[in-house]
Design a protein around this motif. Structure first.
Motif: not given
Ligand SMILES: [Zn+2]
Ligand SMILES: [Zn+2]
Length: 334
Positions: A284-292
């Motif tokens: 559950d961390s790919y999208e927050p990583a993309l945004e970061a």
């Protein structure tokens, strides 16, 4: 099409392989860039249990959608996407209890399924994330390692304005340190025994540097709130414990060799309420990583120090092994 193949443990080939077959419910992505990481070396050495051979490796990739299988909404040919490579079974105890990265039957693109060191790769739409126009494929191929960092931070659950000490100023250590700064770290220190890596960390704006905790303890005399082990050396994982403040946390992020033991003083864990936390891969961390990444959390452009065409994969591996590179990427169209 051309692809890198590990036909069996210990052997590397760049050769013609069949095109990925267009199937209902799947996308085919033309690879724009794919990063090499330590896991690829482990797969080659037969030290990665999820891998199946022959293996087309490559799990850090981004590219352009060239085929949209029937039954897929939300994608059109020409879309630029980053790919979350981990595939979880969805039915095991861990998948059903919010811990899918611990899946009993996990695998993914570049391990148990064909990966991104190829001209094209079939991916599930659930694993493809639209990219903002301003992110290059080279940057987007860094989202997956950043997603590991973000998962580590989810596990660590730091508070704003805290202090951080990162052991290891390699590619992941530098990403962790940059993300700590992005996440509001008051003080971010790095230690490494390699002076070249420390010099590089300085170029990224980190000034609290040293070869051990002793060199940086002046900025946090009581210890650091968050200590992150990113060397994968068991002895370092043990030493890092001494740098944790009372009430603080130690995150074991680096991949230490299985079977080795670190000794921690049980009394200190009890009496100082120290949390020793593990973090493994992505959840559950790919999208927050993309945004970061899109927000500039990481200077990915500067981190990609080498890029090679597919045919030069063996040379790219050598550069990685020599340890002088940060991120080495393969650009199949080059
Ligand atoms: Zn990786
Ligand atoms: Zn599962």
């Amino acid at each position: 099409m051309r692809a890198v193949v590990f036909p069996r443990v210990g052997s590397v080939e760049v050769r013609d392989v069949p095109e990925p077959e267009p199937r209902p419910g799947w996308l085919i992505v033309e690879v724009g860039a794919c990063g090499i990481c330590g896991t690829d070396l482990h797969i080659l050495a037969g030290e990665f249990p999820l891998a199946t051979y022959p293996c087309i490796p490559g799990h850090e990739f981004a590219g352009t959608v060239v085929v949209v299988g029937t039954g897929i909404d939300g994608f059109t040919v020409g879309d630029r996407v980053g790919v979350m490579p981990s595939v979880f079974c969805g039915t095991c105890h861990f998948c059903r209890n919010g811990r899918a990265n611990l899946c009993e039957r996990g695998g993914g693109f570049g391990t148990s399924l064909p990966g991104g060191f190829a001209e094209r790769v079939a991916v599930l739409p659930t694993h493809a994330y639209h990219l903002p126009d301003h992110l290059s494929f080279a940057e987007a191929a860094m989202i997956e390692p950043l997603a590991c960092v973000v998962h580590g931070f989810h596990r660590l659950a730091p508070r704003a304005g805290q202090s951080y000490l990162v052991y290891g100023a390699g590619t992941m250590g530098l990403m962790l340190a940059q993300y700590a700064r992005f996440a509001g770290g008051r003080t971010v220190a790095l230690v490494d025994t390699n002076p070249i890596k420390l010099e590089r960390a300085r170029e990224f704006g980190f000034e609290i540097l040293g070869v051990s905790y002793d060199d940086v303890r002046a900025v946090a005399p009581l210890g650091f709130d968050n200590v992150i082990e990113a060397t994968g050396v068991t002895r370092v994982a043990e030493a890092a414990f001494d740098a944790v403040i009372r009430g603080g946390r130690l995150l074991l992020f680096g991949v230490c060799p299985p079977g080795e033991k670190a000794a921690y003083e049980a009394f200190r864990i009890y009496n100082s309420e120290i949390d020793v936390i593990g973090s493994m891969a992505v959840f559950d961390s790919y999208e927050p990583a993309l945004e970061a990444m899109a927000a500039g959390a990481i200077d990915a452009r500067r981190m990609v120090t080498h890029s090679f065409p597919l045919e030069a994969f063996p040379e790219a591996l050598e550069v990685l092994r020599r340890g002088e590179a940060m991120k080495v990427q393969i650009v199949p169209s080059s």
